[in-house]
Structure formats: structure tokens, C-alpha cells
Design a protein around this motif. Structure first.
Motif, PDB file in Angstrom:
ATOM      1  N   ALA A 183       0.845  -1.199   0.000  1.00 13.09           N
ATOM      2  CA  ALA A 183       0.000   0.000   0.000  1.00 13.09           C
ATOM      3  C   ALA A 183       0.876   1.244   0.000  1.00 13.09           C
ATOM      4  O   ALA A 183       1.813   1.358   0.790  1.00 13.09           O
ATOM      5  CB  ALA A 183      -0.913   0.004   1.226  1.00 13.09           C
ATOM      6  N   ALA A 200      -3.702   1.415  -2.639  1.00 18.91           N
ATOM      7  CA  ALA A 200      -3.819   0.737  -1.346  1.00 18.91           C
ATOM      8  C   ALA A 200      -4.931  -0.305  -1.427  1.00 18.91           C
ATOM      9  O   ALA A 200      -6.114   0.055  -1.427  1.00 18.91           O
ATOM     10  CB  ALA A 200      -4.120   1.747  -0.235  1.00 18.91           C
ATOM     11  N   VAL A 214      -7.375  -0.997   4.757  1.00 20.19           N
ATOM     12  CA  VAL A 214      -6.234  -1.227   3.874  1.00 20.19           C
ATOM     13  C   VAL A 214      -5.604  -2.560   4.247  1.00 20.19           C
ATOM     14  O   VAL A 214      -5.220  -2.793   5.392  1.00 20.19           O
ATOM     15  CB  VAL A 214      -5.202  -0.080   4.001  1.00 20.19           C
ATOM     16  CG1 VAL A 214      -3.928  -0.439   3.226  1.00 20.19           C
ATOM     17  CG2 VAL A 214      -5.794   1.214   3.459  1.00 20.19           C
ATOM     18  N   HIS A 255      -9.519   5.208   1.898  1.00 18.70           N
ATOM     19  CA  HIS A 255      -8.284   5.813   1.400  1.00 18.70           C
ATOM     20  C   HIS A 255      -8.026   7.168   2.058  1.00 18.70           C
ATOM     21  O   HIS A 255      -6.876   7.535   2.312  1.00 18.70           O
ATOM     22  CB  HIS A 255      -8.354   5.953  -0.123  1.00 18.70           C
ATOM     23  CG  HIS A 255      -7.969   4.697  -0.842  1.00 18.70           C
ATOM     24  ND1 HIS A 255      -7.919   4.608  -2.214  1.00 18.70           N
ATOM     25  CD2 HIS A 255      -7.592   3.474  -0.368  1.00 18.70           C
ATOM     26  CE1 HIS A 255      -7.543   3.380  -2.557  1.00 18.70           C
ATOM     27  NE2 HIS A 255      -7.349   2.684  -1.464  1.00 18.70           N
ATOM     28  N   PHE A 258      -6.477   6.473   5.215  1.00 22.00           N
ATOM     29  CA  PHE A 258      -5.098   6.046   4.978  1.00 22.00           C
ATOM     30  C   PHE A 258      -4.182   7.258   4.823  1.00 22.00           C
ATOM     31  O   PHE A 258      -3.006   7.221   5.211  1.00 22.00           O
ATOM     32  CB  PHE A 258      -5.057   5.183   3.712  1.00 22.00           C
ATOM     33  CG  PHE A 258      -3.686   4.689   3.327  1.00 22.00           C
ATOM     34  CD1 PHE A 258      -2.983   3.805   4.137  1.00 22.00           C
ATOM     35  CD2 PHE A 258      -3.097   5.105   2.144  1.00 22.00           C
ATOM     36  CE1 PHE A 258      -1.725   3.345   3.770  1.00 22.00           C
ATOM     37  CE2 PHE A 258      -1.844   4.649   1.773  1.00 22.00           C
ATOM     38  CZ  PHE A 258      -1.154   3.769   2.589  1.00 22.00           C
TER      39      PHE A 258
END
Length: 280
Positions: A183, A200, A214, A255, A258
Motif C-alpha cells: 500500500a 492501497a 487497507v 483511502h 489512509f
């Protein structure tokens, strides 16, 4: 006398064995016949869900023709009915709407569940739904009105020849983190269109059912591009646009988390608790 009685009993038992064998065979034959009859009996076709909705007349139609209809889905409405949730959905609203002159309604065929290659219903998702928006997401939703449109749009989404762009407010300024396994996220040069490219993989979160996480080792490939348009340092809120190159469950939300900038007011993915948004 006792010996004679034993001989008579043994003779009766021996004579009874063939009759018991015949009865067992008859029972097996009847069971097999009943099983074949049940298998050959035509299964009732699932009926399309038709729920009344007071919002059916208020859905803005962005485009409609013989094959497709594009609707501006409001936040708070399901794209389609789901198991365990009886809330009225956008598909319910369209199924019960007053059809505009010159246009055809969504047919019963397109309101039926998708079919597997075997011809059996494959899911609870109606055939007209070729892509979805989360309940809390507003925006354009494209639906197929004919089998031809269903096939063409499905192929377009699978081959990624469609463009999907979303606008979101994030809690914090998105920044590419250090790569973790498979990722990663990187700043793209202006020659590539700028923004932050996120690669990811996403999988289901075992600890929190219904959410994505993830998962570089076992997740499905997921690609997004975040572009920052404005940032308010006082409130720590960023305005971004997001291009989705894949379509995974909660892809933008996972995301964004993330990138350490979860979607604002997203209780599911903002574990730290971002800044409160103003009422307007």
C-alpha cells in the motif's frame, strides 16, 4: 416343546426378512421420487420490491432516454434495498414515480435481481443498478432501463472506460504516508495531472463488519487520486476532489483515512474524532 418354539420363531423371523427388505426398498423409491419431484418443480420467481416513497416525485432527473436514466441521489437515501434494511430506496422511488411523457418506466424485468450464468438470482441487487452510491453520498446515479444498457454499462465499468469524480470535505490535510507493504501513496507531478495517487488494496475489516480496511496482503487492488482545492487551517478542513479508478466498498472513506485525513463527520473511519463542521 421349547426347542419346537425356538424353531418356529426362527422360521418366522426368516420369513419376515424379505418383507422388511421390500418395505425398505419401497420407502427409498418414494423418497427418491419426492426428491425428483421437488427438483423438477418450478421455483417461484422473486418479486421486485415496490415500496411507496414520498420522495419519488422530488428526485431530480439529470438525463433520461430509452435506455438509461441519470438521477441526482440525495444523501441519506439507499441506492437500492438491502437485506435487513426496509428503508425506501432510490430504486423504489423510481419504480413508483409518474413517468414523464415520451419516456418508458423501469420495467419489471430490470427491477428483478441480477442473474448468474445459471439463470438463478445472483444477489438482491436489481438489474437496473450498474453502480452504487453510499447512503450518505449524494450525486449522479446512472441506471439501466434495458438489458442492452445493463450489458453496455456493466462492460464500461469493468473496463474502466467511465470517469467517476467525487467532491469531499476531509478532516485534516491529506498527506502521503510511508509505504506499508503493497500500500502506498505518492505526490503526482503536474505532468500527470497532480494530486496524490493512492494505491492501497482494500479488504473487509474483520474487527468492524461492514467496513473496509487497507489490506496490502489480501485486499483487492484499489486506486484513487486525491486533489486538494482548498484548506482551512483554522478548522483543519480540506476540500478535495477524488477520482476513483476502481470501485471498492467505501473506497474514498478508507483511502482518506489512509492519508490521515478521513472524511469529515465520518464516525466509521474518523477514529480520532475530527473537527465539528459548521451547521451551514
Amino acid at each position: 416343546a421349547a426347542a419346537a418354539a425356538d424353531v418356529a420363531t426362527a422360521s418366522a423371523s426368516a420369513a419376515d426378512k424379505p418383507s422388511r427388505t421390500i418395505r425398505r426398498r419401497a420407502l427409498k423409491q418414494r423418497a427418491a421420487q419426492a426428491k425428483r419431484a421437488a427438483a423438477e418443480k418450478p421455483k417461484p420467481k422473486p418479486k421486485p420490491r415496490r415500496a411507496e416513497s414520498s420522495r419519488s416525485g422530488s428526485l431530480p432527473v439529470l438525463h433520461e432516454d430509452q435506455h438509461v436514466i441519470a438521477v441526482d441521489k440525495p444523501a441519506g437515501m439507499l441506492s437500492h434495498a438491502s437485506e435487513g434494511d426496509s428503508s425506501a430506496s432510490l430504486v423504489d422511488a423510481l419504480a413508483g414515480r409518474q413517468v414523464v411523457a415520451g419516456h418508458s418506466p423501469l420495467s419489471e424485468e430490470m427491477l428483478m435481481p441480477r442473474l448468474a450464468p445459471t439463470g438463478e438470482p445472483d444477489s438482491h441487487i436489481p438489474r437496473c443498478v450498474v453502480h452504487r452510491l453510499d447512503r450518505g453520498t449524494s450525486g449522479a446515479l446512472l441506471l439501466a432501463k434495458t438489458p442492452q444498457a445493463e450489458a453496455a454499462l456493466g462492460a464500461a465499468f469493468r473496463s474502466r472506460t467511465t470517469a467517476k469524480r467525487y467532491i469531499a470535505l476531509l478532516s485534516g490535510r491529506p498527506n502521503p504516508p510511508r509505504p506499508v507493504g503493497g500500500a502506498s501513496a505518492r505526490e503526482r507531478p503536474e505532468a500527470e495531472g497532480g494530486g496524490i495517487a493512492v494505491e492501497a488494496p482494500l479488504g473487509r475489516d474483520a474487527a468492524r463488519p461492514g467496513r473496509s480496511v487497507v489490506d496490502a496482503a489480501g485486499g483487492k487492488p484499489a486506486s484513487s487520486v486525491f486533489r486538494l482545492h482548498a484548506y482551512c487551517a483554522e478548522r483543519r478542513v480540506a476540500l478535495v476532489s477524488v477520482d476513483l479508478l476502481t470501485g471498492r466498498l467505501h473506497q474514498i472513506r478508507a483511502h482518506a483515512a489512509f492519508l490521515a485525513a478521513p472524511v469529515a463527520a465520518d464516525d466509521a473511519y474518523d477514529e480520532a474524532g475530527g473537527p465539528a463542521l459548521p451547521p451551514n
